[in-house]
Design a protein around this motif. Structure first.
Motif, PDB file in Angstrom:
ATOM      1  N   ALA A 252       5.339  56.645  35.309  1.00 39.34           N
ATOM      2  CA  ALA A 252       3.953  56.948  35.650  1.00 39.34           C
ATOM      3  C   ALA A 252       3.810  56.983  37.163  1.00 39.34           C
ATOM      4  N   THR A 256       1.149  65.074  39.918  1.00 42.27           N
ATOM      5  CA  THR A 256       1.282  65.962  38.761  1.00 42.27           C
ATOM      6  C   THR A 256       0.238  67.060  38.809  1.00 42.27           C
ATOM      7  N   THR A 275      -0.358  60.379  37.300  1.00 41.46           N
ATOM      8  CA  THR A 275      -0.464  59.912  35.922  1.00 41.46           C
ATOM      9  C   THR A 275      -0.449  58.387  35.874  1.00 41.46           C
ATOM     10  N   LEU A 282       1.122  59.189  28.378  1.00 41.18           N
ATOM     11  CA  LEU A 282       0.754  59.346  29.781  1.00 41.18           C
ATOM     12  C   LEU A 282      -0.709  59.764  29.833  1.00 41.18           C
ATOM     13  N   PHE A 284      -3.828  61.410  32.212  1.00 41.88           N
ATOM     14  CA  PHE A 284      -4.092  62.257  33.372  1.00 41.88           C
ATOM     15  C   PHE A 284      -5.599  62.436  33.472  1.00 41.88           C
ATOM     16  N   LEU A 298       2.295  69.200  31.942  1.00 45.63           N
ATOM     17  CA  LEU A 298       2.131  68.309  33.082  1.00 45.63           C
ATOM     18  C   LEU A 298       3.370  68.508  33.945  1.00 45.63           C
TER      19      LEU A 298
END
Length: 348
Positions: A252, A256, A275, A282, A284, A298
């Motif tokens: 993480a 992104t 993220t 994950l 976002f 992503l």
């Protein structure tokens, strides 16, 4: 059960259809009908009514081998609509392997990943805006007998040994059966199909998705080909569009860019953020990824020269992919890596 043994039924609203991005998730939690009134506001929930078909495939393995006639029929139905094949030049790119290693097209010697990557500053405000079209990303259509060929999900080309692989969300291709009328349009914009249309030869999802829609396994890999009579049947999609790399066990916190095609737009939208990790997911945070963006990649480590990056997730997973402000992806851990290996295995 053979992957070509089918129990085909028309796709209808009663089957639920692929789970869509939940633009009104909070409000819908208070209601339980397709057309609802909540606090004096009417919410019309759009059913998925593209008139396609379902195939049973092999739920025990999560795989389906599509019959050529189904793919050709779907492509023909799409091309009979208001779409134009206007060829763009092939991309001259580096084919990249899972895990970030790379190999040059036509060269057995390994090459290094791109030495430079584009800066990905956090979008301000955190809201998706129109994004540049990428040849390796495009919408998924499901044309059917009702004449409605709107796109409903997003997919991207990822590197594979055969050069024929897409990644998307499992809920875009499987819901009580495999969709048999999928068509992928890489680089699509404004009714133009610059890299033609592509149809599945095989679809792979995790059996835990097929059995119970496990949010930790909302990922699908799709091998594709040209429809018969459209371009060169032997040409691989990766040779035309280039391919994103794919990374398993991504940490993480990576900068992104998330991209997807809303079902009411003819061009993609994108947003940049870092993220965060949840169990098996994950997260976002960025608004503006509505219906149609499910399956969108992503991306990290984007090469500014080619626009290609590394896929670390696809919109899907928890809560059908998220709500107005947040998107999720199933974590690309060992199970997704094994699914990739199964999808790319050569078969006789």
């Amino acid at each position: 059960m053979s992957t070509t043994e089918r129990d085909r039924v028309p796709w209808s609203p009663s089957l639920g259809g692929p789970r869509r991005r939940r633009r009104t998730a909070a409000a819908l939690g208070l209601c339980a009908a397709l057309t609802l009134t909540c606090a004096g506001t009417v919410l019309a929930v759009r059913s998925f009514t593209h008139g396609g078909y379902l195939a049973s495939g092999d739920p025990a393995t999560g795989s389906y081998t599509e019959e050529a006639a189904d793919g050709d029929a779907a492509a023909g139905a799409l091309l009979s609509g208001p779409y134009t094949e206007r060829p763009a030049p092939p991309r001259v790119t580096t084919r990249t392997a899972a895990g970030g290693e790379a190999e040059s097209v036509g060269d057995a010697a390994p090459a290094t990943p791109p030495a430079k990557t584009a800066d990905l500053p956090v979008s301000r405000p955190l809201e998706a805006t129109p994004a540049a079209v990428s040849p390796a990303v495009g919408p998924l259509f499901s044309p059917g007998g009702d004449g409605d060929a709107d796109h409903h999900c997003t997919a991207s080309v990822v590197h594979s040994p055969a050069g024929d692989l897409l990644v998307t969300a499992a809920h875009c291709v499987y819901d009580r059966g495999f969709r048999t009328n999928l068509v992928f349009a890489p680089g699509y914009h404004d009714g133009v199909l610059p890299y033609g249309v592509w149809v599945p030869t095989r679809i792979d999802v995790d059996p835990r998705w097929a059995d119970g829609h496990d949010d930790a396994h909302d990922v699908a890999f799709v091998r594709v080909r040209r429809p018969h009579g459209s371009g060169s049947g032997a040409q691989r999609i990766e040779e035309l569009t280039g391919a994103e790399r794919i990374r398993f066990a991504p940490p993480a916190g990576l900068p992104t860019r998330t991209v997807g095609y809303p079902d009411d737009r003819e061009t993609p939208v994108g947003c940049q953020n870092t993220t965060t990790a949840l169990p098996g997911q994950l997260r976002f945070d960025c608004a503006g990824f509505p219906n149609g963006t499910s399956g969108g990649p992503l991306l990290t480590g984007i090469d500014p020269d080619t626009g290609l990056g590394t896929v670390t997730g696809v919109i899907g997973g928890l809560d059908g992919g998220g709500d107005d402000a947040t998107s999720y992806s199933s974590w690309f851990g060992p199970d997704i890596a094994e699914l990739y290996r199964r999808a790319t295995a050569e078969r006789v």
